[in-house]
Motif scaffolding. Structure first.
Motif, PDB file in Angstrom:
ATOM      1  N   ASP A 190      -5.534   6.515  -2.142  1.00  0.00           N
ATOM      2  CA  ASP A 190      -4.481   6.232  -1.248  1.00  0.00           C
ATOM      3  C   ASP A 190      -3.523   5.384  -2.303  1.00  0.00           C
ATOM      4  N   THR A 191      -2.119   5.221  -1.878  1.00  0.00           N
ATOM      5  CA  THR A 191      -1.139   4.424  -2.292  1.00  0.00           C
ATOM      6  C   THR A 191      -1.325   2.905  -1.837  1.00  0.00           C
ATOM      7  N   PHE A 192      -1.084   2.082  -2.904  1.00  0.00           N
ATOM      8  CA  PHE A 192      -1.214   0.839  -2.356  1.00  0.00           C
ATOM      9  C   PHE A 192       0.030   0.129  -2.286  1.00  0.00           C
ATOM     10  N   VAL A 193       0.114  -0.987  -1.325  1.00  0.00           N
ATOM     11  CA  VAL A 193       1.467  -1.805  -1.181  1.00  0.00           C
ATOM     12  C   VAL A 193       0.981  -3.135  -1.587  1.00  0.00           C
ATOM     13  N   LEU A 194       1.270  -3.945  -3.047  1.00  0.00           N
ATOM     14  CA  LEU A 194       0.449  -4.866  -3.409  1.00  0.00           C
ATOM     15  C   LEU A 194       1.741  -5.974  -3.511  1.00  0.00           C
ATOM     16  N   PHE A 195       1.058  -7.462  -3.617  1.00  0.00           N
ATOM     17  CA  PHE A 195       2.164  -8.251  -3.816  1.00  0.00           C
ATOM     18  C   PHE A 195       2.663  -8.195  -5.521  1.00  0.00           C
ATOM     19  N   SER A 196       3.989  -8.579  -5.515  1.00  0.00           N
ATOM     20  CA  SER A 196       4.481  -8.647  -6.780  1.00  0.00           C
ATOM     21  C   SER A 196       3.718  -9.654  -8.008  1.00  0.00           C
ATOM     22  N   PRO A 197       3.798  -9.189  -9.141  1.00  0.00           N
ATOM     23  CA  PRO A 197       2.892  -9.926 -10.296  1.00  0.00           C
ATOM     24  C   PRO A 197       3.364 -11.333 -10.252  1.00  0.00           C
ATOM     25  N   GLY A 198       2.349 -12.262 -10.259  1.00  0.00           N
ATOM     26  CA  GLY A 198       2.882 -13.585 -10.232  1.00  0.00           C
ATOM     27  C   GLY A 198       1.965 -14.140  -8.893  1.00  0.00           C
ATOM     28  N   TYR A 199       2.027 -13.353  -7.958  1.00  0.00           N
ATOM     29  CA  TYR A 199       1.337 -13.716  -6.616  1.00  0.00           C
ATOM     30  C   TYR A 199      -0.272 -13.578  -6.757  1.00  0.00           C
ATOM     31  N   THR A 227       6.383  -8.501   4.698  1.00  0.00           N
ATOM     32  CA  THR A 227       6.837  -7.558   3.798  1.00  0.00           C
ATOM     33  C   THR A 227       5.848  -6.243   3.620  1.00  0.00           C
ATOM     34  N   ILE A 228       4.830  -7.095   3.179  1.00  0.00           N
ATOM     35  CA  ILE A 228       3.446  -6.056   2.973  1.00  0.00           C
ATOM     36  C   ILE A 228       2.984  -5.323   4.316  1.00  0.00           C
ATOM     37  N   ARG A 229       2.934  -6.069   5.215  1.00  0.00           N
ATOM     38  CA  ARG A 229       2.334  -5.631   6.704  1.00  0.00           C
ATOM     39  C   ARG A 229       3.431  -4.503   7.096  1.00  0.00           C
ATOM     40  N   GLY A 230       4.683  -4.768   6.884  1.00  0.00           N
ATOM     41  CA  GLY A 230       5.704  -3.857   7.571  1.00  0.00           C
ATOM     42  C   GLY A 230       5.744  -2.552   6.920  1.00  0.00           C
ATOM     43  N   LEU A 231       5.593  -2.690   5.538  1.00  0.00           N
ATOM     44  CA  LEU A 231       5.689  -1.532   4.776  1.00  0.00           C
ATOM     45  C   LEU A 231       4.348  -0.585   5.052  1.00  0.00           C
ATOM     46  N   VAL A 232       3.311  -1.216   5.128  1.00  0.00           N
ATOM     47  CA  VAL A 232       1.926  -0.244   5.562  1.00  0.00           C
ATOM     48  C   VAL A 232       2.072   0.340   7.104  1.00  0.00           C
ATOM     49  N   ALA A 233       2.579  -0.561   7.818  1.00  0.00           N
ATOM     50  CA  ALA A 233       2.706  -0.020   9.138  1.00  0.00           C
ATOM     51  C   ALA A 233       3.742   1.178   9.181  1.00  0.00           C
ATOM     52  N   ALA A 234       4.629   1.129   8.282  1.00  0.00           N
ATOM     53  CA  ALA A 234       5.631   2.407   8.263  1.00  0.00           C
ATOM     54  C   ALA A 234       5.210   3.462   7.432  1.00  0.00           C
ATOM     55  N   GLY A 235       3.821   3.279   6.965  1.00  0.00           N
ATOM     56  CA  GLY A 235       3.131   4.387   6.185  1.00  0.00           C
ATOM     57  C   GLY A 235       3.383   4.452   4.735  1.00  0.00           C
ATOM     58  N   MET A 236       3.985   3.615   4.177  1.00  0.00           N
ATOM     59  CA  MET A 236       4.107   3.445   2.892  1.00  0.00           C
ATOM     60  C   MET A 236       2.955   3.361   2.058  1.00  0.00           C
ATOM     61  N   GLY A 237       1.743   3.239   2.543  1.00  0.00           N
ATOM     62  CA  GLY A 237       0.458   2.908   1.741  1.00  0.00           C
ATOM     63  C   GLY A 237      -0.582   1.981   2.457  1.00  0.00           C
ATOM     64  N   VAL A 238      -1.397   1.541   1.880  1.00  0.00           N
ATOM     65  CA  VAL A 238      -2.468   0.664   2.476  1.00  0.00           C
ATOM     66  C   VAL A 238      -2.584  -0.721   1.480  1.00  0.00           C
ATOM     67  N   SER A 239      -3.128  -1.789   2.133  1.00  0.00           N
ATOM     68  CA  SER A 239      -3.187  -2.891   1.249  1.00  0.00           C
ATOM     69  C   SER A 239      -4.588  -3.656   1.915  1.00  0.00           C
TER      70      SER A 239
END
Length: 297
Positions: A190-199, A227-239
């Motif tokens: 799967d494609t992952f939706v992650l926090f930006s570097p530094g988090y 943002t992470i939760r919304g992108l995943v819910a929209a089908g952009m990936g998993v996290s």
């Protein structure tokens, strides 16, 4: 030498820019420049050097900066101690925390504390892991919630107050969305939706994937749990997100699935400056927090 000059000098040194310092001080840029010039004339030295659009401290400026910060810190502490001596219940607690704790944990503990201390004020400062440590060391906050808890530090000390599990979040139409629990390795394609570097949550998720035997393929990055939760819910990936961050619901909601192997957790700590006594009102809040989370100091 005026106290105002020290305030302006320290702010310019921190921002490395007169305009930005003036904006934060809510004064005219010319007023800041004038005070810095007068301070340099009085001391008979150059405190700053222009490099491009920024100002950098000279060697003697760096020396003066340490002393100026110590003076202002001691003055702030003295004023606070006098105010707390008159009435500790009218004091102010300066607290730092990461964005991921701002939705539920911070509002909950502050609301609980104010039930018995209704007049205590709070000043909040959000930030990433490095900035929270820096703000604490610079005495810009008295206490900081931080994740992960720093196991060894020259400047700060504290306690782990909570260990929290991370769960997988999937789009509602994901093939594993109906499972009660999964192994993280099942998400390797799967494609992952992650926090930006530094988090701090980014390396936790990354390391868990490596432990599960794969390198996560990053499709999108964000800086807020919403943002992470919304992108995943929209089908952009998993996290993976902490359970605390999943309590809040919205119209666009991902599916939450327990991760069985490896179990992914994060520590949340409460830290303060090492070898330095907390202000009275912050001491009261610190004791309250340890009791709230049932932690032995």
């Amino acid at each position: 030498m005026e106290l105002r000059q020290l305030h302006y000098f320290v702010k310019v040194a921190q921002k490395e820019h007169v305009t930005q310092a003036a904006e934060e001080l809510h004064v005219a840029q010319s007023a800041v420049s004038r005070q810095i010039h007068q301070l340099e004339e009085e001391l008979g030295v150059k405190l700053f050097l222009q490099k491009g659009r920024n100002l950098h401290l000279t060697p003697v400026g760096q020396l003066f900066m340490k002393r100026a910060e110590a003076i202002l810190k001691e003055l702030d502490r003295s004023v606070q101690e006098v105010q707390e001596f008159i009435n500790p219940e009218l004091g102010e607690i300066r607290i730092g925390f990461p964005h991921s704790l701002g939705v539920h944990l911070i509002p909950s503990v502050v609301a609980a504390f104010r039930k018995t201390h209704p007049n205590v004020k709070f000043r909040f400062k959000q930030g990433m892991y490095p900035s929270l440590i820096r703000d604490l060391v610079r005495a810009e906050v008295d206490l900081a919630f931080i994740s992960p808890f720093p196991e060894a530090s020259e400047h700060v000390t504290g306690e782990v107050i909570l260990t929290e599990r991370l769960s997988a979040i999937l789009p509602p139409n994901h093939a594993l969305a109906n499972e009660e629990e999964i192994d993280l390795a099942q998400l390797k394609d799967d494609t992952f939706v992650l926090f930006s570097p530094g988090y701090s949550l980014r390396p936790i998720v990354w390391d868990a994937c490596i432990e599960a035997g794969f390198t996560p393929r990053i499709g999108f990055e964000g800086e807020e749990t919403d943002t992470i939760r919304g992108l995943v819910a929209a089908g952009m990936g998993v996290s993976l997100l902490p359970d605390m961050a999943l309590r809040h619901t919205s119209e666009l909601q991902p599916v939450c699935v327990k991760v069985n192997k490896p179990q992914v957790t994060r520590t949340i700590g409460l830290i303060r400056r090492k070898d330095e006594k907390l202000p009275l009102v912050a001491q009261t809040f610190h004791r309250f927090l340890l009791e709230y989370f049932n932690v032995q100091s």
